[in-house]
Design a protein around this motif. Structure first.
Motif, PDB file in Angstrom:
ATOM      1  N   PHE A 264      -7.410   1.904   2.999  1.00 56.82           N
ATOM      2  CA  PHE A 264      -7.758   1.104   1.819  1.00 56.82           C
ATOM      3  C   PHE A 264      -7.376  -0.356   2.046  1.00 56.82           C
ATOM      4  O   PHE A 264      -6.357  -0.637   2.694  1.00 56.82           O
ATOM      5  CB  PHE A 264      -7.022   1.595   0.589  1.00 56.82           C
ATOM      6  CG  PHE A 264      -7.461   2.935   0.059  1.00 56.82           C
ATOM      7  CD1 PHE A 264      -8.299   3.780   0.778  1.00 56.82           C
ATOM      8  CD2 PHE A 264      -7.031   3.365  -1.191  1.00 56.82           C
ATOM      9  CE1 PHE A 264      -8.694   5.014   0.282  1.00 56.82           C
ATOM     10  CE2 PHE A 264      -7.417   4.582  -1.712  1.00 56.82           C
ATOM     11  CZ  PHE A 264      -8.236   5.414  -0.968  1.00 56.82           C
TER      12      PHE A 264
ATOM     13  N   MET B 268     -12.268   1.325  -0.020  1.00 62.49           N
ATOM     14  CA  MET B 268     -11.688   2.621   0.321  1.00 62.49           C
ATOM     15  C   MET B 268     -12.551   3.288   1.386  1.00 62.49           C
ATOM     16  O   MET B 268     -13.732   3.588   1.132  1.00 62.49           O
ATOM     17  CB  MET B 268     -11.606   3.504  -0.925  1.00 62.49           C
ATOM     18  CG  MET B 268     -10.874   2.843  -2.085  1.00 62.49           C
ATOM     19  SD  MET B 268     -10.581   3.975  -3.454  1.00 62.49           S
ATOM     20  CE  MET B 268     -12.254   4.297  -3.969  1.00 62.49           C
TER      21      MET B 268
ATOM     22  N   VAL C 290      -2.470   5.734   1.847  1.00 66.75           N
ATOM     23  CA  VAL C 290      -3.742   5.008   1.981  1.00 66.75           C
ATOM     24  C   VAL C 290      -3.693   3.918   3.041  1.00 66.75           C
ATOM     25  O   VAL C 290      -4.718   3.265   3.297  1.00 66.75           O
ATOM     26  CB  VAL C 290      -4.201   4.405   0.641  1.00 66.75           C
ATOM     27  CG1 VAL C 290      -4.205   5.458  -0.455  1.00 66.75           C
ATOM     28  CG2 VAL C 290      -3.374   3.193   0.252  1.00 66.75           C
TER      29      VAL C 290
ATOM     30  N   LEU D 172     -11.084  -3.068  -4.226  1.00 63.93           N
ATOM     31  CA  LEU D 172     -10.384  -2.086  -3.397  1.00 63.93           C
ATOM     32  C   LEU D 172     -11.430  -1.407  -2.531  1.00 63.93           C
ATOM     33  O   LEU D 172     -12.260  -0.643  -3.042  1.00 63.93           O
ATOM     34  CB  LEU D 172      -9.640  -1.052  -4.242  1.00 63.93           C
ATOM     35  CG  LEU D 172      -8.801  -0.052  -3.451  1.00 63.93           C
ATOM     36  CD1 LEU D 172      -7.606  -0.759  -2.801  1.00 63.93           C
ATOM     37  CD2 LEU D 172      -8.314   1.087  -4.347  1.00 63.93           C
TER      38      LEU D 172
ATOM     39  N   ASP E  23      -7.695  11.851  -2.547  1.00 63.13           N
ATOM     40  CA  ASP E  23      -7.894  10.548  -3.180  1.00 63.13           C
ATOM     41  C   ASP E  23      -8.584  10.667  -4.533  1.00 63.13           C
ATOM     42  O   ASP E  23      -8.725   9.675  -5.252  1.00 63.13           O
ATOM     43  CB  ASP E  23      -8.741   9.642  -2.278  1.00 63.13           C
ATOM     44  CG  ASP E  23      -8.052   9.296  -0.972  1.00 63.13           C
ATOM     45  OD1 ASP E  23      -8.728   9.315   0.078  1.00 63.13           O
ATOM     46  OD2 ASP E  23      -6.836   9.007  -1.002  1.00 63.13           O
TER      47      ASP E  23
ATOM     48  N   TYR F 265       0.860  -1.188   0.000  1.00 62.97           N
ATOM     49  CA  TYR F 265       0.000   0.000   0.000  1.00 62.97           C
ATOM     50  C   TYR F 265       0.891   1.230   0.000  1.00 62.97           C
ATOM     51  O   TYR F 265       1.876   1.297   0.758  1.00 62.97           O
ATOM     52  CB  TYR F 265      -0.895   0.039   1.231  1.00 62.97           C
ATOM     53  CG  TYR F 265      -1.922  -1.065   1.317  1.00 62.97           C
ATOM     54  CD1 TYR F 265      -1.672  -2.226   2.040  1.00 62.97           C
ATOM     55  CD2 TYR F 265      -3.155  -0.947   0.662  1.00 62.97           C
ATOM     56  CE1 TYR F 265      -2.604  -3.233   2.116  1.00 62.97           C
ATOM     57  CE2 TYR F 265      -4.105  -1.949   0.741  1.00 62.97           C
ATOM     58  CZ  TYR F 265      -3.821  -3.089   1.464  1.00 62.97           C
ATOM     59  OH  TYR F 265      -4.763  -4.088   1.540  1.00 62.97           O
TER      60      TYR F 265
END
Length: 124
Positions: free
Chosen positions: A68, A83, A64, A81, A90, A60
């Motif tokens: 995430f 989030m 994030v 993904l 972002d 990562y």
């Protein structure tokens, strides 16, 4: 023919959540490298989250981490993904990508299969 098709992009407010999906066809998602990249206008494309699909290795980008989560549904051949706690920074076009050399998931230039992208916009 390999196809990666992203979905799930949307416009949300700061602090909101989205789940991106990438449906893969024309290849098996076992023992390959897959990941999510993003590109905002005027910025270079960056790797957001990467994984090797047959072990626990994940990457990562620092910005994030903790927000995430990348995951794979083997049965559905779908990369996701999740989030959370989204921020305006972002905001970007998010791309799904893959390559078939399992020894180099962290080598970004090896990613040679790409989707068309899905737009994520986070407003303050």
């Amino acid at each position: 023919q390999v196809q990666l098709v992203e979905s799930g992009g949307d416009s949300v407010q700061t602090g909101g959540s989205l789940r991106l999906s990438c449906a893969a066809s024309g290849l098996s998602v076992r023992r390959i490298c897959m990941g999510w990249f993003r590109q905002a206008p005027g910025n270079q494309r960056e790797a957001v989250a990467l994984m090797y699909t047959s072990n626990e290795w994940k990457y990562y980008v620092d910005s994030v981490k903790g927000r995430f989560t990348i995951s794979l549904d083997n049965a559905e051949n779908t990369l996701s993904l999740q989030m959370n706690t989204l921020k305006p920074e972002d905001t970007a076009m998010y791309y799904c990508a893959a390559h078939l050399n399992p020894g180099s998931c962290g080598t970004l230039r090896n990613y040679n299969y790409w989707g068309q992208g899905t737009q994520v916009t986070v407003s303050s």
